[in-house]
Design an enzyme around this catalytic site. Structure first.
Site, PDB file in Angstrom:
ATOM      1  N   GLU A 112      17.424  29.486  18.135  1.00  0.00           N
ATOM      2  CA  GLU A 112      17.163  28.313  17.298  1.00  0.00           C
ATOM      3  C   GLU A 112      17.569  28.648  15.877  1.00  0.00           C
ATOM      4  O   GLU A 112      17.528  29.804  15.480  1.00  0.00           O
ATOM      5  CB  GLU A 112      15.660  27.976  17.305  1.00  0.00           C
ATOM      6  CG  GLU A 112      15.167  27.505  18.643  1.00  0.00           C
ATOM      7  CD  GLU A 112      13.650  27.490  18.719  1.00  0.00           C
ATOM      8  OE1 GLU A 112      12.987  27.471  17.666  1.00  0.00           O
ATOM      9  OE2 GLU A 112      13.136  27.514  19.836  1.00  0.00           O
ATOM     10  N   LYS A 114      16.957  29.178  12.116  1.00  0.00           N
ATOM     11  CA  LYS A 114      15.755  29.526  11.359  1.00  0.00           C
ATOM     12  C   LYS A 114      15.717  28.622  10.134  1.00  0.00           C
ATOM     13  O   LYS A 114      16.413  28.837   9.151  1.00  0.00           O
ATOM     14  CB  LYS A 114      15.756  31.001  10.957  1.00  0.00           C
ATOM     15  CG  LYS A 114      14.424  31.424  10.362  1.00  0.00           C
ATOM     16  CD  LYS A 114      14.314  32.937  10.296  1.00  0.00           C
ATOM     17  CE  LYS A 114      12.927  33.401   9.919  1.00  0.00           C
ATOM     18  NZ  LYS A 114      12.394  32.814   8.712  1.00  0.00           N
ATOM     19  N   LYS A 295      14.310  33.869  20.847  1.00  0.00           N
ATOM     20  CA  LYS A 295      13.047  33.915  21.594  1.00  0.00           C
ATOM     21  C   LYS A 295      13.328  34.152  23.076  1.00  0.00           C
ATOM     22  O   LYS A 295      14.254  33.537  23.629  1.00  0.00           O
ATOM     23  CB  LYS A 295      12.300  32.577  21.445  1.00  0.00           C
ATOM     24  CG  LYS A 295      11.958  32.220  20.012  1.00  0.00           C
ATOM     25  CD  LYS A 295      11.388  30.816  19.877  1.00  0.00           C
ATOM     26  CE  LYS A 295      11.103  30.508  18.420  1.00  0.00           C
ATOM     27  NZ  LYS A 295      10.764  29.106  18.162  1.00  0.00           N
TER      28      LYS A 295
HETATM   29  S1  IVH Z   1       8.891  30.526  15.652  1.00  0.00           S
HETATM   30  C1  IVH Z   1       6.024  33.830  16.617  1.00  0.00           C
HETATM   31  N1  IVH Z   1      11.080  29.132  15.217  1.00  0.00           N
HETATM   32  O1  IVH Z   1      10.081  31.412  10.228  1.00  0.00           O
HETATM   33  C2  IVH Z   1       6.922  32.698  16.321  1.00  0.00           C
HETATM   34  N2  IVH Z   1       9.864  29.979  13.359  1.00  0.00           N
HETATM   35  O2  IVH Z   1       9.489  34.316   9.965  1.00  0.00           O
HETATM   36  C3  IVH Z   1       6.925  32.264  14.906  1.00  0.00           C
HETATM   37  N3  IVH Z   1      10.819  29.392  11.188  1.00  0.00           N
HETATM   38  O3  IVH Z   1       6.587  31.201   9.952  1.00  0.00           O
HETATM   39  C4  IVH Z   1       7.562  31.006  14.601  1.00  0.00           C
HETATM   40  N4  IVH Z   1      12.522  28.239  11.969  1.00  0.00           N
HETATM   41  O4  IVH Z   1       7.954  29.119   9.317  1.00  0.00           O
HETATM   42  C5  IVH Z   1      10.051  29.809  14.670  1.00  0.00           C
HETATM   43  N5  IVH Z   1      13.021  27.857  14.946  1.00  0.00           N
HETATM   44  C6  IVH Z   1      11.980  28.540  14.420  1.00  0.00           C
HETATM   45  C7  IVH Z   1      11.820  28.690  13.017  1.00  0.00           C
HETATM   46  C8  IVH Z   1      10.740  29.410  12.533  1.00  0.00           C
HETATM   47  C9  IVH Z   1      11.904  28.686  10.877  1.00  0.00           C
HETATM   48  C10 IVH Z   1       9.915  30.030  10.194  1.00  0.00           C
HETATM   49  C11 IVH Z   1       8.456  29.763  10.466  1.00  0.00           C
HETATM   50  C12 IVH Z   1       7.812  31.116  10.609  1.00  0.00           C
HETATM   51  C13 IVH Z   1       8.825  32.025  10.001  1.00  0.00           C
HETATM   52  C14 IVH Z   1       8.756  33.393  10.672  1.00  0.00           C
END
Ligand code: IVH
Length: 672
Positions: A112, A114, A295
């Site tokens: 995904e 970020k 992931k």
């Molecule tokens: S998953 C354990 N997916 O990045 C999973 N986070 O560094 C944690 N973020 O706090 C979140 N895009 O604010 C996930 N596609 C995405 C994301 C994402 C941005 C941010 C989110 C998180 C931070 C982690």
């Protein structure tokens, strides 16, 4: 006959469906005007029956009264953060650890983008948005429900059909996690407004979004134009689907906005390709990303891999290289824009930033220079984010060399030498001469713009040629252009010259408000121009009004009044008005009579390309005649106006035996 409540609910359902089509799927079926009308009807309904207003009504996105403070709420399961990797090797190491932990040779991963925003948790109960929480410290978040309600892509309520998609046990309550962000466009508009108001600027969209989510006044959130992308669906703190990718699909089916660029891959090689591809393409996105999140797809495998004290072992973030660097400020230059704003910019010792050499950066205004404590000769930290102009983030004060120089804004416009003037309460210095060559091209483009005088075909590159080769010096000169002159230009044939002249000629009959808007008076936008035209009725009345008289017009405060007054005090501007009068433009408000609405109550649909009218022009003519333009053909359509390459709408019209007219037919209809 259904009850009033049922009628209101039905209307809300319709609006929710169109909101979803527009904000989540990007596939509107209605025109903006049609959508606005639905919303207006609902608002009227609710005004008459305030007892029927519900918190999940589409009207409730606007944001209520400011609140006292945030309520703290414990998350169902903590929000973890992600470990970062910065190179192919570190990514391969991550994959190796996953494979070893799994005892499998090939892992299915979801990648995904970020998103560079902030994480948010939404709680839905019986399909309604009940609570929205910030991440907080990961364990305990802050309740920001009122603010999140203002974000159009956050559904306030799911339809019964959407809720049906969930397993039965999750329907009463489930949780969505995702990211709130501010699109680049909203961000630059926000900072432009703030710069003009002399307010401190936000360093990046992330900070601006975070501020908007954590404000106590939801009206502020509503103004900041945020977006939301969902990436997790939980029930009782557990993932709802055994596959993360299926989870994303389910979120989409529920009506949530899921980022369209998420992909499922088998093996790390494909993941690496994705990471590299997006590093190149990231500038093309309408929002900022700072990497890719990887992931493990299988939730069962996620469980087996578990987490360290800080991070899950089943996910990681590949972070793109920062696009910041320190370099020397060699000098400060000044540029002049359409509104005459003198904008200082940094002239830098060239430095490589994420693959591009940067030698200039924006400084916005004098206050920003003061805020940064910037002196010529300083070392500065520069950032390039996306395709926006690089900016100076801060001065490296501990490295300040001896002999740095103070900077002062000039008193005169560097392009034309006219006076530069700062309005009260503004941070921006402006050149007062509207014929200043720097402002001229921008002024001409504005004048010709669709929403203004609507001279189709007169865009920036032709304007360049008109100014550089035909000595066009103001908007009145446009009305003197000849076919010979135009065909002497590069890439302008006889046909396009004639078309352009036709367009210019047609613009003579534009209504007074458009002419006023076209003059490019500071602070006079489309709305104000309409109000002014309605109030004063003619250019002469407007031109000769005192500041007090101007202030008596609707919505005109002291700032706008002063700006209009100053504009008409300038002899060059009065001369321009006289030349436009001479050119035959409308200087009086036309009286709206009953005969001006031959299409009252009629619905028309446009399809295909008309021989001489653009779609917007045709639409405006229809609306001015009291008709409305719909996006799709239905039994309620009165006429279909078809041009070349008309497609399925034409077929549908024939199916429903709806009269089909061409452009000629439309014109006849308008004159009837
Ligand atoms: S998953 C354990 N997916 O990045 C999973 N986070 O560094 C944690 N973020 O706090 C979140 N895009 O604010 C996930 N596609 C995405 C994301 C994402 C941005 C941010 C989110 C998180 C931070 C982690």
């Amino acid at each position: 006959m259904s009850s009033l409540l049922e009628q209101i609910e039905q209307l809300r359902e319709t609006i929710r469906r169109h909101e979803h089509l527009y904000y989540v799927l990007d596939q509107p079926e209605l025109t903006d005007a049609e959508f606005d009308r639905l919303m207006l009807r609902l608002k009227e309904f609710e005004r008459e029956h305030p007892e029927l207003i519900s918190p999940d009504s589409p009207t409730q996105r606007v944001g209520g009264q400011p609140r006292e403070g945030f309520v703290k709420v414990r998350h169902s399961t903590p929000l973890m953060s992600l470990d970062n990797v910065y190179s192919e090797q570190e990514l391969l190491d991550f994959d190796r650890r996953v494979r070893e932990g799994a005892g499998e040779a090939n892992i299915a991963y979801v990648t995904e983008l970020k998103l560079d925003g902030l994480s948010i948790v939404l709680h839905y109960e019986q399909g309604r948005l009940e609570r929205a929480l910030t991440r907080g410290n990961g364990e305990i978040g802050e309740e920001v429900t009122a603010n999140l309600r203002t974000i159009p892509s956050v559904p306030l309520r799911l339809s019964a059909a959407q809720l049906q998609q969930l397993p039965e046990e999750a329907r009463p309550r489930f949780e969505v996690r995702g990211e709130v962000l501010m699109p680049r466009q909203s961000f630059s508009e926000l900072n432009e407004t703030r710069a003009a108001q002399g307010l401190p600027l936000f360093a990046n969209p992330r900070n601006a979004a975070a501020g908007a989510v954590r404000t106590l006044d939801a009206r502020v959130t509503a103004e900041r134009k945020l977006d939301f992308f969902a990436y997790y669906l939980l029930h009782d703190g557990q993932f709802l689907c055994p596959s993360h990718y299926d989870g994303l699909r389910l979120l989409r089916a529920l009506g949530l906005k899921v980022n369209p660029h998420s992909l499922l891959h088998h093996g790390i090689t494909a993941v690496w390709d994705y990471v590299q591809a997006w590093e190149d393409k990231r500038d093309s996105l309408p929002y900022e990303i700072d990497g890719v999140v990887i992931k493990v797809d299988s939730v069962d495998l996620q469980r087996r891999l578990g987490a360290t004290s800080k991070f899950p072992r089943w996910a990681t973030a590949y972070k793109y290289a920062a696009r910041q660097a320190v370099t020397k400020l060699l000098d400060i230059g000044i540029s002049v824009g359409r509104t005459g704003a003198l904008t200082p910019f940094a002239i830098l010792d060239p430095v490589a930033l994420g693959g591009v050499t940067v030698s200039r950066a924006t400084l916005h205004n004098e206050d920003e220079i003061r805020r940064l404590d910037l002196k010529i000769g300083d070392f500065v930290l520069v950032e390039r984010s996306g395709d926006v102009i690089p900016k100076v983030l801060r001065v490296e004060l501990d490295r300040r060399p001896a002999g740095v120089r103070e900077f002062r804004m000039p008193d005169l416009c560097p392009v034309c030498g006219a006076h530069a003037h700062k309005e009260e309460g503004e941070a921006v210095l402006r050149c007062v001469n509207t014929s200043c060559p720097a402002q001229l091209k921008e002024n001409l483009v504005h004048f010709a713009h669709r929403g203004v005088m609507d001279i189709d075909g007169l865009g920036p590159s032709l304007v360049d040629q008109l100014v550089n080769h035909l000595a066009v010096r103001n908007v009145a000169d446009l009305y003197q252009l000849t076919e010979e002159q135009l065909t002497s230009l590069e890439r302008v044939g006889a046909k396009s010259a004639r078309n352009l002249l036709g367009q210019i000629d047609r613009s003579r009959s534009n209504s007074l408000d458009r002419v006023i808007y076209g003059l490019g008076i500071r602070h006079v936008g489309e709305r104000t121009a309409k109000d002014l035209a309605g109030h004063f009725g003619s250019i002469d009345a407007l031109m000769n009004a005192s500041v007090e008289q101007l202030q008596s017009a609707p919505e005109v405060g002291p700032r706008i009044a002063q700006s209009i007054f100053d504009f008409f005090q300038e002899p060059a501007n009065r001369a321009l008005v006289e030349r436009l009068r001479h050119a035959g433009l409308r200087f009086e408000q036309e009286k709206k009579t009953a005969t001006a609405t031959p299409l009252a109550g009629k619905t028309l649909v446009l399809t295909g390309t008309l021989p001489s009218l653009s779609r917007d022009q045709a639409k405006r003519m229809i609306e001015e005649a009291g008709g409305k333009v719909a996006a799709a053909v239905s039994r309620k359509t009165d006429y279909v106006i078809a041009g070349e390459e008309a497609g399925s709408k034409l077929e549908k019209a024939r199916e429903l035996s709806i009269p089909v007219l061409d452009e000629e037919g439309l014109r006849t209809l308008l004159q009837s």
